[in-house]
Design a protein around this motif. Structure first.
Motif, short mmCIF file in Angstrom:
data_model
loop_
_atom_site.label_atom_id
_atom_site.label_comp_id
_atom_site.label_asym_id
_atom_site.label_seq_id
_atom_site.Cartn_x
_atom_site.Cartn_y
_atom_site.Cartn_z
N LEU A 180 10.27 0.71 11.82
CA LEU A 180 8.93 0.82 12.11
C LEU A 180 8.17 0.94 11.04
CD1 LEU A 180 6.95 -0.10 14.19
CD2 LEU A 180 7.00 2.40 15.16
N TYR A 181 7.00 -0.02 10.47
CA TYR A 181 6.09 0.17 9.53
C TYR A 181 4.99 0.26 10.16
CZ TYR A 181 10.07 -0.43 6.56
OH TYR A 181 11.36 -0.25 5.62
N SER A 182 3.99 1.16 10.19
CA SER A 182 2.88 1.16 10.90
C SER A 182 1.57 0.88 9.59
CB SER A 182 2.43 2.43 11.50
OG SER A 182 3.34 2.60 12.88
N ASP A 232 6.47 8.84 8.98
CA ASP A 232 5.74 9.03 10.09
C ASP A 232 5.55 10.18 10.87
OD1 ASP A 232 8.56 9.61 10.90
OD2 ASP A 232 8.44 8.03 12.29
N ASP A 233 6.27 11.43 10.09
CA ASP A 233 5.91 12.85 10.28
C ASP A 233 5.02 13.47 9.35
OD1 ASP A 233 7.73 13.01 8.17
OD2 ASP A 233 9.19 14.33 9.46
N TYR A 234 4.29 12.84 8.52
CA TYR A 234 3.47 13.13 7.54
C TYR A 234 2.20 13.40 8.09
CZ TYR A 234 0.91 13.71 3.06
OH TYR A 234 0.08 14.05 1.93
N PHE A 235 1.51 14.47 8.23
CA PHE A 235 0.50 14.82 8.93
C PHE A 235 -0.69 15.41 8.05
CE2 PHE A 235 3.46 14.59 12.25
CZ PHE A 235 2.79 13.65 13.22
N LEU A 236 -0.77 15.63 6.96
CA LEU A 236 -1.54 15.85 5.80
C LEU A 236 -2.79 14.83 5.70
CD1 LEU A 236 0.40 17.77 3.25
CD2 LEU A 236 -0.70 18.79 5.34
N SER A 237 -3.96 15.10 5.17
CA SER A 237 -4.72 14.26 4.98
C SER A 237 -4.40 13.01 4.08
CB SER A 237 -6.15 14.91 4.31
OG SER A 237 -7.12 13.85 4.15
N ILE A 238 -4.95 11.84 4.42
CA ILE A 238 -4.37 10.62 3.72
C ILE A 238 -5.88 10.15 2.85
CG2 ILE A 238 -3.49 8.51 3.53
CD1 ILE A 238 -1.41 9.46 5.57
N ALA A 239 -5.89 10.02 1.71
CA ALA A 239 -7.25 9.73 1.22
C ALA A 239 -7.39 8.07 0.90
CB ALA A 239 -7.43 10.21 0.04
N ASP A 240 -6.19 7.25 1.11
CA ASP A 240 -6.12 6.01 1.11
C ASP A 240 -6.70 5.17 1.77
OD1 ASP A 240 -4.05 6.15 -1.68
OD2 ASP A 240 -2.92 6.95 0.01
N GLU A 241 -7.51 4.22 1.50
CA GLU A 241 -8.21 3.25 2.51
C GLU A 241 -7.35 2.56 3.37
OE1 GLU A 241 -11.14 0.72 0.92
OE2 GLU A 241 -12.42 2.35 0.23
N ASN A 242 -6.15 2.21 2.74
CA ASN A 242 -5.04 1.28 3.58
C ASN A 242 -3.88 2.07 3.21
OD1 ASN A 242 -6.89 -0.81 4.38
ND2 ASN A 242 -6.95 -1.57 2.32
N TYR A 243 -2.88 2.12 4.19
CA TYR A 243 -1.63 2.72 3.79
C TYR A 243 -0.64 2.45 4.89
CZ TYR A 243 -3.22 6.17 7.44
OH TYR A 243 -3.69 6.89 8.54
N LEU A 244 0.46 2.71 4.77
CA LEU A 244 1.51 2.54 5.63
C LEU A 244 2.24 3.83 6.12
CD1 LEU A 244 3.66 -0.22 3.91
CD2 LEU A 244 2.24 -0.50 5.64
N LYS A 245 2.70 4.10 7.39
CA LYS A 245 3.69 5.14 7.76
C LYS A 245 4.80 4.52 8.08
CE LYS A 245 0.91 8.98 8.48
NZ LYS A 245 0.50 10.14 9.68
N PHE A 246 6.04 5.20 7.87
CA PHE A 246 7.24 4.50 8.24
C PHE A 246 8.27 5.58 9.01
CE2 PHE A 246 7.84 6.32 3.98
CZ PHE A 246 8.75 7.09 3.89
N GLY A 247 9.17 4.72 9.87
CA GLY A 247 10.01 5.48 10.64
C GLY A 247 10.98 4.59 11.27
N LEU A 248 11.95 5.37 11.78
CA LEU A 248 13.03 4.42 12.57
C LEU A 248 13.43 4.94 14.11
CD1 LEU A 248 16.42 5.20 12.75
CD2 LEU A 248 15.80 5.24 10.29
N PRO A 251 0.79 -1.27 0.10
CA PRO A 251 0.00 0.20 -0.04
C PRO A 251 0.83 1.32 0.03
CG PRO A 251 -0.15 -1.11 2.10
CD PRO A 251 0.69 -1.71 1.21
N PRO A 252 0.15 2.41 -0.57
CA PRO A 252 1.06 3.65 -0.41
C PRO A 252 1.66 3.77 1.12
CG PRO A 252 -1.22 3.95 -1.13
CD PRO A 252 -1.01 2.73 -0.63
N ALA A 253 3.02 4.44 1.15
CA ALA A 253 3.55 4.62 2.17
C ALA A 253 4.02 6.25 2.55
CB ALA A 253 4.95 3.75 2.31
N TYR A 254 3.88 6.58 3.92
CA TYR A 254 4.22 7.94 4.15
C TYR A 254 5.31 8.04 5.32
CZ TYR A 254 -0.24 8.48 1.54
OH TYR A 254 -1.16 8.61 0.64
#
Length: 129
Positions: free
Chosen positions: A61-63, A24-40, A19-22
């Motif tokens: 870390l992948y949320s 972890d500090d991305y805080f704008l609106s996300i329109a995707d139904e399923n997505y990932l956030k990543f950080g370390l 799924p699309p990945a953003y």
């Protein structure tokens, strides 16, 4: 985050149809139904002696944010795909070594009642400057 950003646009990432990945500090609106956030998170930095490379350990870390109605199966499938891309690999010319990841289900997302969240974490070691 450079390593993680490069992984997200890599051919192996694309091949897994993740799924699309953003970041972890991305805080704008996300329109995707399923997505990932990543950080370390780095947990230990040490330099054994003046003339040895720096050593850093931590966790990638992948949320996984997914529709609650889909159940835990979706997050498990995403974790299986992530494992093919990031588990037990060498990156950055061997400076980063990853190990086997694990998935933890965290339940409902407090910011969006339609989503649930699971975290896929992958331990890593970095040796270099």
């Amino acid at each position: 985050h450079l390593l993680l950003s490069n992984l997200v646009v890599s051919d192996s990432w694309e091949a897994q149809d993740l799924p699309p990945a953003y970041p972890d500090d991305y805080f704008l609106s996300i329109a995707d139904e399923n997505y990932l956030k990543f950080g370390l998170a780095s947990s230990d930095r040490r330099k054994i002696s003046y003339d040895t490379p720096k050593q850093v350990t931590g966790v990638l870390l992948y949320s996984v944010f997914y529709q609650k109605t889909g159940g835990k199966k979706y997050a498990s499938q995403v974790a299986d795909k992530l494992s093919l891309v990031v588990d037990d690999k060498l990156f950055l010319d061997g400076k980063v070594q990853t190990f086997t990841g694990s998935l933890v289900f965290l339940g409902n997302d407090p910011q969006d009642s339609t989503l649930a969240r699971a975290d896929y974490s992958v331990p890593f070691n970095f040796i270099g400057e």
